[in-house]
Structures are given as C-alpha cells and as structure tokens.
Scaffold this active site. Structure first.
Site, PDB file in Angstrom:
ATOM      1  N   ALA A  10      80.407  76.344  43.838  1.00 33.45           N
ATOM      2  CA  ALA A  10      80.491  75.234  42.884  1.00 33.45           C
ATOM      3  C   ALA A  10      80.576  75.769  41.462  1.00 33.45           C
ATOM      4  O   ALA A  10      80.032  75.197  40.530  1.00 33.45           O
ATOM      5  CB  ALA A  10      79.282  74.324  43.040  1.00 33.45           C
ATOM      6  N   ALA A  11      81.266  76.894  41.310  1.00 34.50           N
ATOM      7  CA  ALA A  11      81.320  77.517  39.978  1.00 34.50           C
ATOM      8  C   ALA A  11      82.549  77.094  39.196  1.00 34.50           C
ATOM      9  O   ALA A  11      82.626  77.297  37.990  1.00 34.50           O
ATOM     10  CB  ALA A  11      81.291  79.040  40.126  1.00 34.50           C
ATOM     11  N   GLY A  12      83.524  76.511  39.894  1.00 32.16           N
ATOM     12  CA  GLY A  12      84.806  76.194  39.254  1.00 32.16           C
ATOM     13  C   GLY A  12      84.654  75.168  38.150  1.00 32.16           C
ATOM     14  O   GLY A  12      83.661  74.442  38.060  1.00 32.16           O
ATOM     15  N   ARG A  16      90.835  69.356  36.160  1.00 27.53           N
ATOM     16  CA  ARG A  16      91.603  68.125  36.358  1.00 27.53           C
ATOM     17  C   ARG A  16      90.738  66.870  36.369  1.00 27.53           C
ATOM     18  O   ARG A  16      91.259  65.757  36.338  1.00 27.53           O
ATOM     19  CB  ARG A  16      92.415  68.224  37.662  1.00 27.53           C
ATOM     20  CG  ARG A  16      93.662  69.076  37.487  1.00 27.53           C
ATOM     21  CD  ARG A  16      94.350  69.337  38.803  1.00 27.53           C
ATOM     22  NE  ARG A  16      93.717  70.434  39.533  1.00 27.53           N
ATOM     23  CZ  ARG A  16      94.035  70.779  40.776  1.00 27.53           C
ATOM     24  NH1 ARG A  16      94.948  70.095  41.426  1.00 27.53           N
ATOM     25  NH2 ARG A  16      93.432  71.793  41.367  1.00 27.53           N
ATOM     26  N   THR A  83      87.213  83.346  45.431  1.00 29.55           N
ATOM     27  CA  THR A  83      86.223  82.809  46.364  1.00 29.55           C
ATOM     28  C   THR A  83      85.376  83.910  47.002  1.00 29.55           C
ATOM     29  O   THR A  83      84.181  83.719  47.256  1.00 29.55           O
ATOM     30  CB  THR A  83      86.921  81.986  47.457  1.00 29.55           C
ATOM     31  OG1 THR A  83      88.034  82.733  47.965  1.00 29.55           O
ATOM     32  CG2 THR A  83      87.436  80.658  46.918  1.00 29.55           C
ATOM     33  N   GLY A 142      95.704  77.651  52.218  1.00 30.87           N
ATOM     34  CA  GLY A 142      95.934  78.872  52.975  1.00 30.87           C
ATOM     35  C   GLY A 142      96.369  78.478  54.379  1.00 30.87           C
ATOM     36  O   GLY A 142      95.856  77.522  54.949  1.00 30.87           O
ATOM     37  N   LYS A 359      60.890  39.761  34.767  1.00 36.66           N
ATOM     38  CA  LYS A 359      60.624  41.162  34.476  1.00 36.66           C
ATOM     39  C   LYS A 359      59.132  41.395  34.606  1.00 36.66           C
ATOM     40  O   LYS A 359      58.351  40.609  34.059  1.00 36.66           O
ATOM     41  CB  LYS A 359      61.093  41.518  33.072  1.00 36.66           C
ATOM     42  CG  LYS A 359      60.985  42.983  32.749  1.00 36.66           C
ATOM     43  CD  LYS A 359      60.570  43.258  31.305  1.00 36.66           C
ATOM     44  CE  LYS A 359      59.125  42.921  31.068  1.00 36.66           C
ATOM     45  NZ  LYS A 359      58.594  43.334  29.777  1.00 36.66           N
ATOM     46  N   TYR A 374      62.587  32.168  31.809  1.00 35.29           N
ATOM     47  CA  TYR A 374      62.324  33.579  31.583  1.00 35.29           C
ATOM     48  C   TYR A 374      60.860  33.846  31.890  1.00 35.29           C
ATOM     49  O   TYR A 374      59.963  33.288  31.238  1.00 35.29           O
ATOM     50  CB  TYR A 374      62.632  34.010  30.137  1.00 35.29           C
ATOM     51  CG  TYR A 374      62.175  35.419  29.911  1.00 35.29           C
ATOM     52  CD1 TYR A 374      62.724  36.457  30.677  1.00 35.29           C
ATOM     53  CD2 TYR A 374      61.155  35.739  29.029  1.00 35.29           C
ATOM     54  CE1 TYR A 374      62.284  37.770  30.552  1.00 35.29           C
ATOM     55  CE2 TYR A 374      60.705  37.051  28.887  1.00 35.29           C
ATOM     56  CZ  TYR A 374      61.272  38.049  29.653  1.00 35.29           C
ATOM     57  OH  TYR A 374      60.828  39.333  29.537  1.00 35.29           O
ATOM     58  N   ASN A 385      54.142  26.016  40.698  1.00 34.48           N
ATOM     59  CA  ASN A 385      55.513  25.583  40.455  1.00 34.48           C
ATOM     60  C   ASN A 385      55.839  25.741  38.971  1.00 34.48           C
ATOM     61  O   ASN A 385      55.131  25.206  38.111  1.00 34.48           O
ATOM     62  CB  ASN A 385      55.676  24.119  40.862  1.00 34.48           C
ATOM     63  CG  ASN A 385      57.126  23.695  40.778  1.00 34.48           C
ATOM     64  OD1 ASN A 385      57.903  23.933  41.690  1.00 34.48           O
ATOM     65  ND2 ASN A 385      57.495  23.091  39.658  1.00 34.48           N
TER      66      ASN A 385
HETATM   67  C1  UD1 Z   1      90.920  78.242  48.851  1.00 38.34           C
HETATM   68  C2  UD1 Z   1      91.288  79.160  50.027  1.00 38.34           C
HETATM   69  C3  UD1 Z   1      92.444  78.536  50.793  1.00 38.34           C
HETATM   70  C4  UD1 Z   1      92.056  77.155  51.263  1.00 38.34           C
HETATM   71  C5  UD1 Z   1      91.642  76.304  50.076  1.00 38.34           C
HETATM   72  C6  UD1 Z   1      91.102  74.983  50.579  1.00 38.34           C
HETATM   73  C7  UD1 Z   1      90.789  81.401  49.223  1.00 38.34           C
HETATM   74  C8  UD1 Z   1      91.342  82.645  48.706  1.00 38.34           C
HETATM   75  N1  UD1 Z   1      91.658  80.446  49.514  1.00 38.34           N
HETATM   76  O1  UD1 Z   1      92.053  78.233  47.991  1.00 38.34           O
HETATM   77  O2  UD1 Z   1      92.771  79.361  51.928  1.00 38.34           O
HETATM   78  O3  UD1 Z   1      93.141  76.563  51.949  1.00 38.34           O
HETATM   79  O4  UD1 Z   1      90.590  76.961  49.338  1.00 38.34           O
HETATM   80  O5  UD1 Z   1      90.797  74.182  49.491  1.00 38.34           O
HETATM   81  O6  UD1 Z   1      89.608  81.298  49.415  1.00 38.34           O
HETATM   82  N2  UD1 Z   1      85.297  78.932  43.394  1.00 38.34           N
HETATM   83  C9  UD1 Z   1      84.239  79.536  42.790  1.00 38.34           C
HETATM   84  N3  UD1 Z   1      84.431  80.739  42.192  1.00 38.34           N
HETATM   85  C10 UD1 Z   1      85.633  81.364  42.182  1.00 38.34           C
HETATM   86  C11 UD1 Z   1      86.719  80.728  42.800  1.00 38.34           C
HETATM   87  C12 UD1 Z   1      86.518  79.507  43.405  1.00 38.34           C
HETATM   88  O7  UD1 Z   1      83.116  79.023  42.782  1.00 38.34           O
HETATM   89  O8  UD1 Z   1      85.718  82.465  41.619  1.00 38.34           O
HETATM   90  C13 UD1 Z   1      85.094  77.621  44.030  1.00 38.34           C
HETATM   91  C14 UD1 Z   1      85.814  76.535  43.270  1.00 38.34           C
HETATM   92  O9  UD1 Z   1      84.926  75.890  42.379  1.00 38.34           O
HETATM   93  C15 UD1 Z   1      86.275  75.610  44.361  1.00 38.34           C
HETATM   94  C16 UD1 Z   1      86.390  76.487  45.595  1.00 38.34           C
HETATM   95  O10 UD1 Z   1      85.664  77.663  45.312  1.00 38.34           O
HETATM   96  O11 UD1 Z   1      85.314  74.611  44.645  1.00 38.34           O
HETATM   97  C17 UD1 Z   1      87.829  76.771  45.967  1.00 38.34           C
HETATM   98  O12 UD1 Z   1      88.445  77.539  44.960  1.00 38.34           O
HETATM   99  P1  UD1 Z   1      89.974  77.457  44.633  1.00 38.34           P
HETATM  100  O13 UD1 Z   1      90.319  78.510  43.638  1.00 38.34           O
HETATM  101  O14 UD1 Z   1      90.370  76.074  44.348  1.00 38.34           O
HETATM  102  O15 UD1 Z   1      90.608  77.901  46.022  1.00 38.34           O
HETATM  103  P2  UD1 Z   1      92.056  77.628  46.483  1.00 38.34           P
HETATM  104  O16 UD1 Z   1      92.990  78.430  45.668  1.00 38.34           O
HETATM  105  O17 UD1 Z   1      92.291  76.189  46.592  1.00 38.34           O
END
Ligand code: UD1
Ligand code: CA
Length: 473
Positions: A10-12, A16, A83, A142, A359, A374, A385
């Site tokens: 959950a680091a992303g 968007r 990842t 992938g 309240k 009120y 009543n």
């Molecule tokens: C990844 C998979 C892909 C799969 C897809 C499904 C890899 C290399 N690829 O691709 O095969 O089909 O997910 O959605 O794993 N995140 C981090 N730190 C990072 C990178 C990512 O916490 O350094 C988190 C992001 O917040 C996100 C998740 O990992 O929630 C997926 O990362 P993202 O870069 O979107 O992966 P995809 O390129 O979609």
C-alpha cells in the site's frame, strides 16, 4: 500447521485518485479499501498482517493502529522500486514463526476471504501459490505463461511481453501465498533487468517453477494456482472504478442478508459491519452505516439514513427518519421525517412523529411526541405525552440544561419548557404555556394570557383599513 502473515502492499501514490487522502484509505461501502483487504486476509486464516506504506504513511499507520491494534504492523518503503522491493521492505517485520506469507495489494476491496483461504490451502502443495483469472481485456496485467503440459512457468509483464504473449487472457491479479524461506531466497535473487528497471515480485514465480520438486517445505519447489472470478480481484485506480467496486460490494452485502432471511429492496445501501436480523425489511433508498444494528422484523422505510443506530425488534422507522448514534426500542415508531441526533433513546412502544428533532433525550416506555417538536437534553417519563410544537429550551447561549418530565405527564401543544425544569408525574401543562418553574406532580401549570373577545371589533378594524387603502393616491 502453517502460520500465515499477510503482507499488503500500500505504498503507491494512487495519482489517478486525484486526492489528498492516500488511495487505500478511500472508503468503499463504509470502510477504507485497505480494511476490506486486511479483513479478508485475517478471515482467511492469516494471524496478522504487515502493511507496506509509503505515500501518506502517517495517515495509513494511524488508521491501521486505530482499526486493528497490534494485529497489523507497518513497514515503510521509502522509494517505490517495484512490487518485489515492496515485499523486501516487509520482511524484517515478519514474525519468526511465520511460515507462509500471503501477498496482497491494498487496493483490491472486493477480494473474498474464501478465495484467499483456497489459495492458502493449495500453498501446502507448493512453495508459491497464486490466484489467476481470465479477463476479456488483459491490457496492463501480467500474463500467465504456461508450458505445453499446462504448468505455469512464469509471469510476463505487459511491457515485457511479446505480441503472442500479449494475446494471453489468463492474467495475474497479484495475489500469492508463498513459503517464507522460499520468499526470502527468491527476493534476495531479484534483479531489475526489465523494461521498468524495477524489482518484479512476479519473478519469484519463474524461480519456483524452475525448482519444482525440490524440498518444498524448506525453501523451494513448485507453483500451484487456483482460478477466481476476475470481478473480485480488480485493483482500484480511480474514483470511477471505486464507485463500481462499491456498488458490487453493496450488492454482495445485500444478497448475503437476503439469504439470511432479510427483505432488502434494490437500492438500499448497507455498509459492511452493519447487522440486520432475519425478517427485517429494508426499503429502497435506505442507507445503513457504521455500527448500525437492525433487529428482527423491524421495518426501515424508504429514505431512512441511520449512522451507528440500534433498532430493536418490530420497530417501524417511517420514511426519511434520519438518526445518528441513537437507540430505538422494540415496537417504537418514528417519522416520517424525524431527526434523532446523538444520544437519543426511544424505549419500547414510544412514538416520535413527523418533524420532531431529538438530542440527548430519552423517551421512556410508551411516551409520545407525535408532531413538530424539539426535545434536547431531556428525560420524558413513561407514557407521557408531548403535544405538537413543544420545545425544550435547553440552551441559554452558554450552557445546556435538562428538562425532566414525569411519567404520565401531559404537555399541551406549543409549550416551551425553559430548562433546567422538572414537570412532575401526572401533571398537566396547559397549551401555550412557557414553563419556567418546576411543576409539582398532578398539578396544572398554565401560563397563557387570559383571552378577551371584543364584539364587532374585527369588522370595524377591517372597515378602517379598507378606507385607508381607498384614500391612497
Ligand atoms: C502488478 C504485477 C502484474 C499484475 C498487476 C495486477 C508486478 C511486477 N506486476 O503490476 O503482474 O498483473 O500488478 O494489478 O508485480 N506497490 C508498492 N510499492 C512499489 C510498487 C508497487 O507498494 O514499489 C504497490 C502499489 O501501491 C499497488 C501494487 O503494489 O497497490 C501494484 O503495483 P503496480 O505498480 O500498480 O503494479 P502493476 O504494474 O499493475
Ligand atoms: Ca508498475
């Protein structure tokens, strides 16, 4: 028995979403996306979880601590280098007893505990297990690469895939169960030799495929997979996808309740965590949030919005009752158009009618306030009543004061009770009275000016006014 820890990425940044709020904290059917993922993992058998945080880490950490306590820890990934790197960052936070790691993303709120439980079960047969699914549009995912005998040999990212590989519609949703010793070795061996220059978690799959059959328990060997419904595995990137996921979740929750014996009309929105007892009826357009509980046979009519409200058996909330942090007793009725603010308590068989606002007030058994009132900071005795238009004047501009009404008392219409004030049991308050002094039990309080009738006065007055109008230039 393997001991499982979930690792949730959950680091992303979630660019968007176009939001200050970290993506995984965006709510979906009453809980942040991340909570749904963590809950599914724990329900599937994970003992604890490590959430990898980066962007917005303080907010995510604070939320997790408040929601899950010490069952969920966090690990920080400072720079998003893929990842595989994200999971590397989580390894130091694994407990030494953990034998299996359940690897998930924090932005997949529809993931189901039962699918994760299946994934953990097949993990017992191989060092890496993954969920797979088929999608009509595999772009961005992938691809699952299989050999002639249908065994998975690896995962190819969209950007690294050949034309032929891009045509494959079996994809990787990104959910794995991995033997921890294997995971440690495989992560240590990752290299960023791909188009994005990232450490791909997906590369551990090819490694496991190459070492099939070798000492599964310890560190290596084999890939197992199980298919799941693509609709439950989707990752959320923007608010349009989030809205679609939320709709799906509302449908799922409603169907679960229906199968348990509740009538839920289409268009009702019931948050995860709300309890609805069998034979309750939830009409369309109803919104049930937070820790709301609805008892057996209670009926929640069109357009009610309830936040942290306890509704007992056989209560009837007529349309557009809006309530927050309130308790509604057995067989009580409210509305239409009643507003119950925090700490309102309706005991059994009470009635709160249209355009009544309450309240911090309790109506004891059988008490009624049927119209336009009120009632703030009050305690209304059994069977009392409250007439139409009654106001508890609870606020003097600085402090709040209490109004206490004894059992069986009768408050005439359009009365004001200037708190602090007490009306004794069985007392009467005459219509239109402003009560500023306590009323003894069984007394009549009457504070209205005596009425005088002036014969013919209205006719004479009208004559004067009409003459004045005519005289105008
Ligand atoms: C990844 C998979 C892909 C799969 C897809 C499904 C890899 C290399 N690829 O691709 O095969 O089909 O997910 O959605 O794993 N995140 C981090 N730190 C990072 C990178 C990512 O916490 O350094 C988190 C992001 O917040 C996100 C998740 O990992 O929630 C997926 O990362 P993202 O870069 O979107 O992966 P995809 O390129 O979609
Ligand atoms: Ca990426």
């Amino acid at each position: 028995m393997s001991r499982t820890t979930a690792i949730v990425l959950a680091a992303g940044k979630g660019t968007r979403m176009k939001s200050e709020l970290p993506k995984v904290l965006h709510p979906c059917a009453g809980a942040p996306m991340l909570d749904h993922v963590v809950r599914a993992a724990l329900e599937a058998g994970a003992e604890d979880a490590v959430v990898v945080v980066g962007h917005g880490r303080e907010a995510v950490k604070a939320h997790l601590a408040a929601r899950f306590g010490d069952r969920v820890r966090t690990a920080v990934q400072d720079e998003q280098r893929g990842t595989g790197h994200a999971v590397q960052c989580a390894l130091p936070a694994l407990r030494p007893e953990a034998t299996t790691a359940l690897l998930l993303y924090g932005d997949t709120p529809l993931v189901r505990a039962e699918d994760l439980a299946r994934l953990l079960a097949v993990r017992e047969t191989a060092s890496v297990a993954l969920l797979t699914c088929r999608v009509s549009d595999p772009r961005g995912y992938g691809r699952i690469i299989r050999d002639v005998s249908d065994r998975i040999v690896g995962i190819r990212e969209q950007r690294d895939a050949s034309e032929a590989e891009r045509a494959i519609d079996e994809v990787n949703p990104g959910m794995y169960a991995v033997a921890v010793p294997f995971l440690r070795d495989a992560l240590a061996a990752l290299t960023p030799d791909n188009v994005q220059g990232e450490l791909y978690l997906t590369d551990i799959v090819a490694r496991a495929a190459q070492t099939e059959g070798v000492d599964r328990e310890a560190s290596s060997g084999g890939v197992a997979d199980c298919a799941a419904d693509a609709n439950t595995l989707v990752g959320i990137n923007d608010r349009a996808q989030l809205a679609a996921a939320e709709d799906a979740l509302f449908h799922r929750i409603a169907d679960e309740r229906r199968r348990a014996g509740c009538t839920i009309r289409a268009g009702a929105r019931i948050d995860v965590g709300v309890e609805v007892a069998p034979e309750a009826i939830i009409e369309h357009g109803v919104v049930l949030r937070g820790r709301t509980r609805v008892g057996p046979r209670a009926r929640i009519d069109v357009g009610c919005v309830l936040d942290d409200v306890d509704v007992a058996a056989d209560a009837y909330l007529q349309p557009y009752t809006v309530a927050r942090d309130a308790r509604i007793g057995a067989r009580a009725t409210t509305g239409p158009f009643a507003h119950l603010r925090p700490e309102s308590q309706l005991d059994e068989d009470t009635k709160v009618g249209n355009f009544v606002e309450m309240k911090k007030t309790r109506l004891r058994r059988g008490a009624k306030a049927s119209h336009l009132s009120y009632l703030g900071d009050g305690d209304v005795g059994e069977g009392a009543n409250i007439g139409a238009g009654t106001i508890f004047c609870n606020y003097d501009g600085v402090q709040k004061h209490r109004t206490t009404i004894g059992s069986g008392a009768f408050i005439g219409s359009d009365s004001q009770l200037v708190a602090p004030v007490t009306v004794g049991a069985g007392a009467y308050v005459g219509t239109g009275t402003t009560v500023t002094k306590d009323v003894p039990a069984d007394a009549l309080a009457i504070g209205r000016a005596p009425q005088a009738n002036k014969e013919g006065y209205a006719r004479r007055l009208r004559g004067r006014m009409e003459a004045a109008k005519k005289a105008k230039p």
